[in-house]
Design a protein around this motif. Structure first.
Motif, PDB file in Angstrom:
ATOM      1  N   TRP A 133       9.451   3.165  -0.377  1.00 17.58           N
ATOM      2  CA  TRP A 133       8.627   3.490  -1.542  1.00 17.58           C
ATOM      3  C   TRP A 133       7.646   2.364  -1.833  1.00 17.58           C
ATOM      4  CZ3 TRP A 133       7.919   1.143  -6.269  1.00 17.58           C
ATOM      5  CH2 TRP A 133       7.205   1.885  -7.207  1.00 17.58           C
ATOM      6  N   VAL A 134       8.127   1.115  -1.808  1.00 13.26           N
ATOM      7  CA  VAL A 134       7.256  -0.037  -2.051  1.00 13.26           C
ATOM      8  C   VAL A 134       6.129  -0.062  -1.027  1.00 13.26           C
ATOM      9  CG1 VAL A 134       7.131  -2.571  -1.989  1.00 13.26           C
ATOM     10  CG2 VAL A 134       8.988  -1.439  -3.245  1.00 13.26           C
ATOM     11  N   LYS A 135       6.458   0.153   0.225  1.00  9.44           N
ATOM     12  CA  LYS A 135       5.442   0.169   1.282  1.00  9.44           C
ATOM     13  C   LYS A 135       4.418   1.275   1.037  1.00  9.44           C
ATOM     14  CE  LYS A 135       4.904   0.161   6.288  1.00  9.44           C
ATOM     15  NZ  LYS A 135       5.577   0.214   7.587  1.00  9.44           N
TER      16      LYS A 135
ATOM     17  N   GLN B 243       3.527   2.477  -1.745  1.00  9.83           N
ATOM     18  CA  GLN B 243       2.690   2.127  -2.899  1.00  9.83           C
ATOM     19  C   GLN B 243       1.606   1.118  -2.543  1.00  9.83           C
ATOM     20  OE1 GLN B 243       3.225   4.018  -5.656  1.00  9.83           O
ATOM     21  NE2 GLN B 243       4.777   4.869  -4.298  1.00  9.83           N
TER      22      GLN B 243
ATOM     23  N   LEU C 255       4.277  -5.062  -2.181  1.00  4.94           N
ATOM     24  CA  LEU C 255       4.707  -5.717  -3.417  1.00  4.94           C
ATOM     25  C   LEU C 255       3.539  -6.080  -4.328  1.00  4.94           C
ATOM     26  CD1 LEU C 255       7.590  -8.064  -2.218  1.00  4.94           C
ATOM     27  CD2 LEU C 255       7.765  -6.010  -3.628  1.00  4.94           C
TER      28      LEU C 255
ATOM     29  N   VAL D  80       2.544  -2.994  -6.262  1.00  7.88           N
ATOM     30  CA  VAL D  80       3.542  -2.661  -7.282  1.00  7.88           C
ATOM     31  C   VAL D  80       3.431  -3.634  -8.458  1.00  7.88           C
ATOM     32  CG1 VAL D  80       6.025  -2.536  -7.753  1.00  7.88           C
ATOM     33  CG2 VAL D  80       5.108  -1.537  -5.656  1.00  7.88           C
ATOM     34  N   GLU D  81       3.244  -4.914  -8.145  1.00  5.29           N
ATOM     35  CA  GLU D  81       3.099  -5.908  -9.213  1.00  5.29           C
ATOM     36  C   GLU D  81       1.854  -5.628 -10.057  1.00  5.29           C
ATOM     37  OE1 GLU D  81       3.294 -10.693  -9.807  1.00  5.29           O
ATOM     38  OE2 GLU D  81       2.129  -9.960  -8.100  1.00  5.29           O
TER      39      GLU D  81
END
Length: 114
Positions: free
Chosen positions: A7-9, A11, A14, A17-18
């Protein structure tokens, strides 16, 4: 863990997402920053959470009305805790940016009407 990392990838990593989380934090704290005499934060600015906002309104009657009106708007987590020492009016863990925008809009309308 694999699903979270995927999911992070998806998006954008990191950093992406941040960036979204910073935008949510800034949006969520804006009403209490702009209207500190009305929405009084209960935590020092440097110690504020990125996912939860606690605040007090000018009176407990307004806090009760805020909670009731927020429930009518379909906002989540607007419960007064069972103990008298703290009164978190908003608890917005894990909500989307759209939900935060809806909450901030409600807060602005509530302040102007009350």
């Amino acid at each position: 863990m694999k699903l979270v990392l995927e999911w992070v990838k998806k998006q954008g990593g990191l950093a992406a997402v941040e960036k979204v989380n910073i935008a949510k934090k800034d949006l969520l704290t804006a009403p209490s920053t702009r209207n500190a005499d009305y929405y009084k934060g209960t935590v020092e600015k440097a110690s504020r959470s990125w996912s939860n906002v606690t605040m007090r309104l000018p009176t407990e009657a307004l806090e009760d009305k805020f909670i009731a009106d927020a429930k009518k708007e379909g906002l989540i987590g607007n419960e007064r805790p069972p103990f008298p020492s703290a009164h978190p009016l908003l608890d917005l863990q894990r909500v989307s940016l759209d939900d935060i925008k809806k909450t901030v809009d409600f807060m602005e309308r509530f302040r102007k009407a009350n």
